[in-house]
Design a protein around this motif. Structure first.
Motif, PDB file in Angstrom:
ATOM      1  N   ASN A 276     -10.172  23.819  71.261  1.00  0.00           N
ATOM      2  CA  ASN A 276      -8.787  24.273  71.188  1.00  0.00           C
ATOM      3  C   ASN A 276      -7.882  23.266  70.480  1.00  0.00           C
ATOM      4  O   ASN A 276      -6.745  23.585  70.155  1.00  0.00           O
ATOM      5  CB  ASN A 276      -8.249  24.548  72.593  1.00  0.00           C
ATOM      6  CG  ASN A 276      -8.967  25.703  73.263  1.00  0.00           C
ATOM      7  OD1 ASN A 276      -9.265  26.712  72.625  1.00  0.00           O
ATOM      8  ND2 ASN A 276      -9.257  25.556  74.555  1.00  0.00           N
ATOM      9  N   SER A 277      -8.397  22.047  70.253  1.00  0.00           N
ATOM     10  CA  SER A 277      -7.569  21.005  69.647  1.00  0.00           C
ATOM     11  C   SER A 277      -8.409  20.201  68.666  1.00  0.00           C
ATOM     12  O   SER A 277      -9.616  20.012  68.849  1.00  0.00           O
ATOM     13  CB  SER A 277      -6.996  20.080  70.736  1.00  0.00           C
ATOM     14  OG  SER A 277      -6.318  18.986  70.148  1.00  0.00           O
ATOM     15  N   THR A 278      -7.746  19.740  67.618  1.00  0.00           N
ATOM     16  CA  THR A 278      -8.412  18.876  66.627  1.00  0.00           C
ATOM     17  C   THR A 278      -7.719  17.527  66.518  1.00  0.00           C
ATOM     18  O   THR A 278      -7.928  16.799  65.557  1.00  0.00           O
ATOM     19  CB  THR A 278      -8.408  19.558  65.245  1.00  0.00           C
ATOM     20  OG1 THR A 278      -7.045  19.769  64.841  1.00  0.00           O
ATOM     21  CG2 THR A 278      -9.132  20.889  65.277  1.00  0.00           C
ATOM     22  N   GLU A 279      -6.919  17.195  67.494  1.00  0.00           N
ATOM     23  CA  GLU A 279      -6.112  15.986  67.400  1.00  0.00           C
ATOM     24  C   GLU A 279      -6.941  14.712  67.413  1.00  0.00           C
ATOM     25  O   GLU A 279      -6.496  13.670  66.909  1.00  0.00           O
ATOM     26  CB  GLU A 279      -5.101  15.952  68.554  1.00  0.00           C
ATOM     27  CG  GLU A 279      -4.060  17.065  68.479  1.00  0.00           C
ATOM     28  CD  GLU A 279      -3.100  17.026  69.649  1.00  0.00           C
ATOM     29  OE1 GLU A 279      -3.305  16.164  70.538  1.00  0.00           O
ATOM     30  OE2 GLU A 279      -2.165  17.838  69.684  1.00  0.00           O
ATOM     31  N   ASP A 280      -8.129  14.746  68.002  1.00  0.00           N
ATOM     32  CA  ASP A 280      -8.953  13.535  68.077  1.00  0.00           C
ATOM     33  C   ASP A 280      -9.646  13.203  66.757  1.00  0.00           C
ATOM     34  O   ASP A 280     -10.197  12.108  66.599  1.00  0.00           O
ATOM     35  CB  ASP A 280     -10.011  13.683  69.180  1.00  0.00           C
ATOM     36  CG  ASP A 280      -9.386  13.727  70.568  1.00  0.00           C
ATOM     37  OD1 ASP A 280      -8.262  13.213  70.710  1.00  0.00           O
ATOM     38  OD2 ASP A 280     -10.023  14.276  71.490  1.00  0.00           O
ATOM     39  N   VAL A 281      -9.655  14.132  65.816  1.00  0.00           N
ATOM     40  CA  VAL A 281     -10.355  13.905  64.541  1.00  0.00           C
ATOM     41  C   VAL A 281      -9.440  13.128  63.598  1.00  0.00           C
ATOM     42  O   VAL A 281      -8.303  13.548  63.355  1.00  0.00           O
ATOM     43  CB  VAL A 281     -10.757  15.239  63.893  1.00  0.00           C
ATOM     44  CG1 VAL A 281     -11.465  14.982  62.570  1.00  0.00           C
ATOM     45  CG2 VAL A 281     -11.645  16.032  64.837  1.00  0.00           C
ATOM     46  N   PRO A 282      -9.898  11.998  63.056  1.00  0.00           N
ATOM     47  CA  PRO A 282      -9.071  11.217  62.120  1.00  0.00           C
ATOM     48  C   PRO A 282      -8.712  12.049  60.880  1.00  0.00           C
ATOM     49  O   PRO A 282      -9.477  12.923  60.450  1.00  0.00           O
ATOM     50  CB  PRO A 282      -9.964  10.025  61.750  1.00  0.00           C
ATOM     51  CG  PRO A 282     -10.961   9.938  62.853  1.00  0.00           C
ATOM     52  CD  PRO A 282     -11.181  11.342  63.337  1.00  0.00           C
ATOM     53  N   THR A 283      -7.574  11.744  60.314  1.00  0.00           N
ATOM     54  CA  THR A 283      -7.113  12.490  59.141  1.00  0.00           C
ATOM     55  C   THR A 283      -8.119  12.434  57.996  1.00  0.00           C
ATOM     56  O   THR A 283      -8.354  13.431  57.296  1.00  0.00           O
ATOM     57  CB  THR A 283      -5.757  11.930  58.671  1.00  0.00           C
ATOM     58  OG1 THR A 283      -4.824  12.012  59.742  1.00  0.00           O
ATOM     59  CG2 THR A 283      -5.243  12.704  57.462  1.00  0.00           C
ATOM     60  N   ALA A 284      -8.755  11.269  57.784  1.00  0.00           N
ATOM     61  CA  ALA A 284      -9.688  11.095  56.663  1.00  0.00           C
ATOM     62  C   ALA A 284     -10.915  11.983  56.784  1.00  0.00           C
ATOM     63  O   ALA A 284     -11.589  12.255  55.792  1.00  0.00           O
ATOM     64  CB  ALA A 284     -10.112   9.626  56.562  1.00  0.00           C
ATOM     65  N   LEU A 285     -11.223  12.446  58.039  1.00  0.00           N
ATOM     66  CA  LEU A 285     -12.437  13.230  58.246  1.00  0.00           C
ATOM     67  C   LEU A 285     -12.162  14.724  58.387  1.00  0.00           C
ATOM     68  O   LEU A 285     -13.100  15.512  58.490  1.00  0.00           O
ATOM     69  CB  LEU A 285     -13.172  12.732  59.498  1.00  0.00           C
ATOM     70  CG  LEU A 285     -13.604  11.267  59.500  1.00  0.00           C
ATOM     71  CD1 LEU A 285     -14.339  10.936  60.790  1.00  0.00           C
ATOM     72  CD2 LEU A 285     -14.500  10.965  58.299  1.00  0.00           C
ATOM     73  N   ARG A 286     -10.913  15.110  58.391  1.00  0.00           N
ATOM     74  CA  ARG A 286     -10.593  16.511  58.674  1.00  0.00           C
ATOM     75  C   ARG A 286     -11.125  17.458  57.604  1.00  0.00           C
ATOM     76  O   ARG A 286     -11.646  18.533  57.914  1.00  0.00           O
ATOM     77  CB  ARG A 286      -9.086  16.679  58.826  1.00  0.00           C
ATOM     78  CG  ARG A 286      -8.560  16.152  60.150  1.00  0.00           C
ATOM     79  CD  ARG A 286      -7.036  16.229  60.236  1.00  0.00           C
ATOM     80  NE  ARG A 286      -6.582  15.819  61.551  1.00  0.00           N
ATOM     81  CZ  ARG A 286      -6.284  16.657  62.546  1.00  0.00           C
ATOM     82  NH1 ARG A 286      -6.411  17.966  62.339  1.00  0.00           N
ATOM     83  NH2 ARG A 286      -5.888  16.216  63.714  1.00  0.00           N
ATOM     84  N   GLU A 287     -10.997  17.081  56.328  1.00  0.00           N
ATOM     85  CA  GLU A 287     -11.496  17.961  55.272  1.00  0.00           C
ATOM     86  C   GLU A 287     -13.007  18.111  55.354  1.00  0.00           C
ATOM     87  O   GLU A 287     -13.546  19.218  55.234  1.00  0.00           O
ATOM     88  CB  GLU A 287     -11.095  17.439  53.897  1.00  0.00           C
ATOM     89  CG  GLU A 287     -11.554  18.336  52.756  1.00  0.00           C
ATOM     90  CD  GLU A 287     -11.189  17.803  51.382  1.00  0.00           C
ATOM     91  OE1 GLU A 287     -11.603  18.432  50.396  1.00  0.00           O
ATOM     92  OE2 GLU A 287     -10.507  16.762  51.301  1.00  0.00           O
ATOM     93  N   LEU A 288     -13.714  16.986  55.548  1.00  0.00           N
ATOM     94  CA  LEU A 288     -15.175  17.047  55.664  1.00  0.00           C
ATOM     95  C   LEU A 288     -15.591  17.918  56.844  1.00  0.00           C
ATOM     96  O   LEU A 288     -16.498  18.756  56.725  1.00  0.00           O
ATOM     97  CB  LEU A 288     -15.736  15.630  55.820  1.00  0.00           C
ATOM     98  CG  LEU A 288     -17.230  15.525  56.129  1.00  0.00           C
ATOM     99  CD1 LEU A 288     -18.062  16.122  55.006  1.00  0.00           C
ATOM    100  CD2 LEU A 288     -17.627  14.076  56.372  1.00  0.00           C
ATOM    101  N   LEU A 313     -16.462  19.012  68.485  1.00  0.00           N
ATOM    102  CA  LEU A 313     -15.768  17.994  67.697  1.00  0.00           C
ATOM    103  C   LEU A 313     -15.658  16.700  68.489  1.00  0.00           C
ATOM    104  O   LEU A 313     -15.351  16.717  69.677  1.00  0.00           O
ATOM    105  CB  LEU A 313     -14.355  18.465  67.324  1.00  0.00           C
ATOM    106  CG  LEU A 313     -14.198  19.529  66.253  1.00  0.00           C
ATOM    107  CD1 LEU A 313     -12.731  19.913  66.126  1.00  0.00           C
ATOM    108  CD2 LEU A 313     -14.721  19.037  64.921  1.00  0.00           C
ATOM    109  N   THR A 314     -15.908  15.588  67.802  1.00  0.00           N
ATOM    110  CA  THR A 314     -15.622  14.253  68.327  1.00  0.00           C
ATOM    111  C   THR A 314     -14.904  13.484  67.225  1.00  0.00           C
ATOM    112  O   THR A 314     -14.851  13.945  66.080  1.00  0.00           O
ATOM    113  CB  THR A 314     -16.899  13.514  68.751  1.00  0.00           C
ATOM    114  OG1 THR A 314     -17.615  13.109  67.568  1.00  0.00           O
ATOM    115  CG2 THR A 314     -17.803  14.388  69.613  1.00  0.00           C
ATOM    116  N   PRO A 315     -14.381  12.307  67.499  1.00  0.00           N
ATOM    117  CA  PRO A 315     -13.714  11.530  66.440  1.00  0.00           C
ATOM    118  C   PRO A 315     -14.619  11.149  65.282  1.00  0.00           C
ATOM    119  O   PRO A 315     -14.132  10.843  64.194  1.00  0.00           O
ATOM    120  CB  PRO A 315     -13.200  10.296  67.185  1.00  0.00           C
ATOM    121  CG  PRO A 315     -13.023  10.757  68.591  1.00  0.00           C
ATOM    122  CD  PRO A 315     -14.151  11.720  68.839  1.00  0.00           C
TER     123      PRO A 315
END
Length: 366
Positions: A276-288, A313-315
């Protein structure tokens, strides 16, 4: 395709005149031949000198045209033909005009260096210089040939330096063109990869929804109409994605991909377990990670016949897991190959494994 710019372009049509300047050293043979024009040797010497100078200019123009095409030297047959013609005319000049005709030796040496590789040109140039010394010593009325020999060696050495500079310039231009071609090819590959990923996912979802709508036409017309409306929306989204890809827009939204995955899996009647959330994923990895979700869910819809699909999803990682049969095959498809290329840029790894039952696609970034 990149275009090659000719060497020495600033010279333009004036280029041959720069080469013609060096014909000044043939003034003495022309003068001597003109003074003796009332004799057969004088006429022959004058014609040979004029032909020799013309041949030298023709060779220079030909070499310059070759350099414009990034060719360092003509073929062996052509080069030997040019040199044989020059040597023949030079011999006639020496026979008809005597010592004055030896001015042709410098031009022969220069042409040799320009037309032949150094390993072959060097002994010929040395031989020409040695011949000048021998003629000077053996002809009673001639001066020492040491000066002419020195001129032959000096001119050949200077032209050799210029020749090497031209060869290096040609090699640099060729390398630049090859790099440009590789850049174009890499961009084509990138675009094909992105287009595959975008259309592969969108068309798979559209196909699933079309099949569902066809099944619902008789049993649930209102839901069938809703699915058809969703098909229109998805097709418009796919068109927009393609346009963004053509314009070079490559960023994806991880939340957007999760929302698409939820819609697509529901249309295929596959139970979805999505974060339900993607906040833990770093910005640099979001596109990948967005590309991973897209590729993984597309494979689930296309190949697996799964009943359940989950995304974790994990960081540092993302995993798409299902309980179906997996894509099958022992080699990576173009979608997974493109995903591996994207992951490697960020130091990540694509891990695929078979479960019992099911299949897992996981991308881990150290």
């Amino acid at each position: 395709m990149s275009q090659t710019m000719p060497l020495q372009r600033p010279l333009g049509r004036r280029g041959p005149w720069f080469a013609a300047i060096w014909l000044v050293f043939l003034i003495d043979p022309v003068r001597v031949a003109w003074d003796a024009h009332d004799t057969a040797k004088g006429d022959i010497g004058l014609l040979a000198t004029l032909a020799f100078g013309t041949l030298y200019i023709v060779i220079w123009i030909r070499l310059r045209a070759d350099r414009a095409r990034l060719v360092t030297r003509p073929s062996w047959v052509e080069s030997i033909g040019w040199l044989a013609s020059m040597a023949s005319l030079a011999t006639v000049m020496v026979w008809a005009l005597g010592e004055t005709g030896t001015a042709s030796a410098v031009y022969c040496a220069v042409a040799t260096v320009m037309l032949l590789p150094f390993a072959y040109a060097a002994p010929i140039v040395v031989g020409i210089a040695a011949l000048m010394i021998v003629l000077g010593e053996t002809r009673p009325t001639w001066d020492s040939g040491a000066g002419t020999a020195f001129g032959v060696l000096a001119a050949a050495l200077a032209v050799f330096g210029i020749q090497q500079m031209m060869v290096r310039n040609i090699e640099l231009i060729k390398a630049h063109d090859e790099n440009a071609d590789l850049a174009v090819e890499n961009e084509r590959t990138r675009f094909a990869r992105d287009l595959h990923d975008i259309l592969g996912h969108s068309l798979t979802v559209i196909t699933v929804k079309a099949e569902l709508a066809q099944r619902l036409l008789d049993v649930d017309p209102p839901r069938a109409r809703a699915e058809l409306a969703d098909l229109e929306r998805l097709s418009r989204d796919a068109l927009a994605d393609v346009r963004r890809a053509v314009e070079g827009y490559r960023d994806l939204s991880l939340p957007g991909e999760l929302a698409r995955a939820r819609t697509a899996l529901a249309a295929a009647e596959i139970t979805a377990e999505l974060p339900n959330s993607t906040e833990d994923v770093p910005t640099a990895l979001r596109e990948l990670f967005a590309w991973t979700v897209r590729e993984g869910v597309t494979n689930v819809l296309r190949h697996s016949n799964a009943q359940r699909c989950s995304v974790v999803l994990t960081p540092t990682s993302v995993e798409v897991r299902d309980d179906g049969g997996g894509p099958g095959g022992s080699t990576l498809g173009s979608g997974l190959t493109g995903l591996q290329e994207r992951a490697s840029v960020l130091g990540g790894t694509v891990v695929t494994r078979s479960l019992e039952p099911g299949y897992s696609l996981r991308v881990v970034v150290a």
